[in-house]
Design an enzyme around this catalytic site. Structure first.
Site, PDB file in Angstrom:
ATOM      1  N   HIS A  55       1.929  -6.261  -0.553  1.00  0.00           N
ATOM      2  CA  HIS A  55       3.185  -5.829  -0.306  1.00  0.00           C
ATOM      3  C   HIS A  55       3.156  -4.200   0.421  1.00  0.00           C
ATOM      4  O   HIS A  55       1.936  -3.822   0.151  1.00  0.00           O
ATOM      5  CB  HIS A  55       4.359  -5.841  -1.465  1.00  0.00           C
ATOM      6  CG  HIS A  55       3.887  -4.962  -2.734  1.00  0.00           C
ATOM      7  ND1 HIS A  55       2.903  -5.397  -3.397  1.00  0.00           N
ATOM      8  CD2 HIS A  55       4.560  -3.824  -3.275  1.00  0.00           C
ATOM      9  CE1 HIS A  55       2.665  -4.277  -4.224  1.00  0.00           C
ATOM     10  NE2 HIS A  55       3.759  -3.495  -4.508  1.00  0.00           N
ATOM     11  N   HIS A  57       4.178  -1.438  -0.783  1.00  0.00           N
ATOM     12  CA  HIS A  57       4.041  -0.024  -1.234  1.00  0.00           C
ATOM     13  C   HIS A  57       3.071   1.018  -1.139  1.00  0.00           C
ATOM     14  O   HIS A  57       1.938   0.326  -1.053  1.00  0.00           O
ATOM     15  CB  HIS A  57       4.301  -0.154  -2.750  1.00  0.00           C
ATOM     16  CG  HIS A  57       6.093  -0.405  -3.198  1.00  0.00           C
ATOM     17  ND1 HIS A  57       6.031  -1.017  -4.256  1.00  0.00           N
ATOM     18  CD2 HIS A  57       7.023  -0.254  -2.307  1.00  0.00           C
ATOM     19  CE1 HIS A  57       7.819  -1.142  -4.365  1.00  0.00           C
ATOM     20  NE2 HIS A  57       8.099  -0.851  -3.110  1.00  0.00           N
ATOM     21  N   ASP A  59       1.011   2.937  -2.738  1.00  0.00           N
ATOM     22  CA  ASP A  59       0.042   2.488  -3.667  1.00  0.00           C
ATOM     23  C   ASP A  59      -0.951   1.387  -3.747  1.00  0.00           C
ATOM     24  O   ASP A  59      -1.861   1.105  -4.415  1.00  0.00           O
ATOM     25  CB  ASP A  59       0.290   2.828  -5.174  1.00  0.00           C
ATOM     26  CG  ASP A  59       1.284   1.894  -5.805  1.00  0.00           C
ATOM     27  OD1 ASP A  59       2.057   1.296  -4.918  1.00  0.00           O
ATOM     28  OD2 ASP A  59       1.137   1.344  -6.867  1.00  0.00           O
ATOM     29  N   HIS A  60      -0.394   0.411  -2.580  1.00  0.00           N
ATOM     30  CA  HIS A  60      -1.260  -0.688  -2.314  1.00  0.00           C
ATOM     31  C   HIS A  60      -1.533  -0.673  -0.717  1.00  0.00           C
ATOM     32  O   HIS A  60      -2.478  -1.464  -0.572  1.00  0.00           O
ATOM     33  CB  HIS A  60      -0.201  -2.041  -2.483  1.00  0.00           C
ATOM     34  CG  HIS A  60       0.092  -2.079  -3.969  1.00  0.00           C
ATOM     35  ND1 HIS A  60      -0.550  -3.288  -4.842  1.00  0.00           N
ATOM     36  CD2 HIS A  60       0.774  -1.459  -4.741  1.00  0.00           C
ATOM     37  CE1 HIS A  60       0.058  -3.042  -5.870  1.00  0.00           C
ATOM     38  NE2 HIS A  60       0.919  -1.917  -6.030  1.00  0.00           N
ATOM     39  N   HIS A 113      10.194  -8.017  -6.522  1.00  0.00           N
ATOM     40  CA  HIS A 113       9.542  -6.658  -6.499  1.00  0.00           C
ATOM     41  C   HIS A 113       9.907  -5.780  -5.374  1.00  0.00           C
ATOM     42  O   HIS A 113      10.620  -4.944  -5.065  1.00  0.00           O
ATOM     43  CB  HIS A 113       8.072  -6.699  -6.882  1.00  0.00           C
ATOM     44  CG  HIS A 113       7.501  -5.152  -7.133  1.00  0.00           C
ATOM     45  ND1 HIS A 113       8.021  -4.270  -8.084  1.00  0.00           N
ATOM     46  CD2 HIS A 113       6.504  -4.502  -6.321  1.00  0.00           C
ATOM     47  CE1 HIS A 113       7.149  -3.159  -7.640  1.00  0.00           C
ATOM     48  NE2 HIS A 113       6.757  -3.176  -6.838  1.00  0.00           N
ATOM     49  N   ASP A 130       2.280  -6.618  -7.806  1.00  0.00           N
ATOM     50  CA  ASP A 130       3.156  -6.157  -8.740  1.00  0.00           C
ATOM     51  C   ASP A 130       4.315  -6.970  -8.890  1.00  0.00           C
ATOM     52  O   ASP A 130       5.486  -6.806  -9.560  1.00  0.00           O
ATOM     53  CB  ASP A 130       3.873  -5.005  -8.249  1.00  0.00           C
ATOM     54  CG  ASP A 130       2.804  -3.764  -8.314  1.00  0.00           C
ATOM     55  OD1 ASP A 130       1.780  -3.905  -8.566  1.00  0.00           O
ATOM     56  OD2 ASP A 130       3.324  -2.481  -7.702  1.00  0.00           O
ATOM     57  N   HIS A 168      -2.108  -3.225 -12.024  1.00  0.00           N
ATOM     58  CA  HIS A 168      -1.766  -1.886 -12.610  1.00  0.00           C
ATOM     59  C   HIS A 168      -2.316  -2.320 -14.283  1.00  0.00           C
ATOM     60  O   HIS A 168      -2.223  -3.438 -14.747  1.00  0.00           O
ATOM     61  CB  HIS A 168      -0.252  -1.713 -12.870  1.00  0.00           C
ATOM     62  CG  HIS A 168       0.132  -1.145 -11.455  1.00  0.00           C
ATOM     63  ND1 HIS A 168      -0.050   0.386 -11.013  1.00  0.00           N
ATOM     64  CD2 HIS A 168       0.783  -1.668 -10.442  1.00  0.00           C
ATOM     65  CE1 HIS A 168       0.577   0.455  -9.963  1.00  0.00           C
ATOM     66  NE2 HIS A 168       0.939  -0.568  -9.298  1.00  0.00           N
TER      67      HIS A 168
END
Length: 256
Positions: A55, A57, A59-60, A113, A130, A168
């Site tokens: 996805h 975001h 941090d990915h 999410h 996530d 995570h």
């Protein structure tokens, strides 16, 4: 068969490295930070051939441009033009064949999410970003409770032995909440004890396994009477559907 390695990133992210030791090739799942990935690839003398993105975001996705420029790897991800660097867009039921690693994945669309969220499944191993966490699930930043519940049910239909490679290290906090929902769940109490001991030793708690999630993760258990009762007590109203129960406990967790 590929082996899977955990690369720690930021404060609590995991980048997953799929390695074919014979061919010295690898793929990465959700490389939010390029440097720890580069360090791993260099230390193991690997050729990075693919990036798999679940996805949008940051941090990915934050490491995509650096890794692509350095290694020329092929980037596979969801249908979202806001993710820079995607070479191949995939969706529900698509099959990804990574010939350099001698493996293939089935793609599953799991919105909730985020609306673009996908997961990758291969031979009892699920890379779910996530969407599903050990003991929990992702916040609903874009999707609805109904969407997320259906996505989680799709994942819950996989075989019991499926290993859950989430992105995570949230397990301890997730299980604290799970105990608030189901304080009398004996399997949950056992899991909390094991996770507490592991974290005291700075050990990772993922991957988990789907059978364990079904038994202890409240977000997969919105169809259980014990979770429904806890949700109704928290929301102070009757709840008639599994989606409503899920939505209530997700709201509860957001403020826990």
């Amino acid at each position: 068969m590929t082996t899977i390695h955990r690369i720690a990133a930021f404060s609590d992210n995991y980048i997953w490295a799929l390695v074919n030791d014979r061919a010295k090739t690898c793929a990465l799942v959700d490389p939010g930070d390029a440097q720890p990935a580069i360090d791993f690839i260099t230390a193991h003398d690997l050729n990075l051939t693919h990036l798999l993105i679940t996805h949008h975001h940051r941090d990915h996705t934050g490491g995509i441009s650096t890794l692509k420029a350095r290694y020329g790897c092929h980037v596979i991800g969801p249908n979202n033009p806001n993710i820079s660097g995607i070479d191949e867009v995939v969706g529900e039921s698509d099959t990804i064949k990574l010939s350099a690693l001698e493996c293939e994945f089935r793609v599953m669309e799991v919105p909730g999410h985020t609306l673009d969220h996908i997961a990758f499944y291969q031979d009892g191993r699920l890379f779910c970003g996530d969407t599903l966490f050990a003991g929990g699930c992702g916040r609903l930043f874009e999707g609805t409770p109904k969407q997320m519940w259906r996505s989680l049910q799709k994942l819950a239909a996989l075989p019991d032995e499926t290993a859950i490679y989430c992105a995570h290290e949230y397990t301890a906090a997730n299980l604290d909440f799970a105990l608030a929902v189901e304080p009398n769940n004996p399997e949950l109490k056992q899991r909390v004890a094991k996770v507490t001991a592991a974290r005291q030793q700075q050990q990772a708690t993922v991957p988990s396994h789907l059978a364990q999630e079904r038994a202890t993760n409240p977000f997969l258990r919105a169809d259980q009477d014990s979770v429904k009762l806890a949700a109704e007590t928290f929301c102070q109203q009757p709840l008639s559907t599994h989606e409503e129960v899920f939505g209530c406990i997700r709201q509860w967790k957001d403020n826990f």
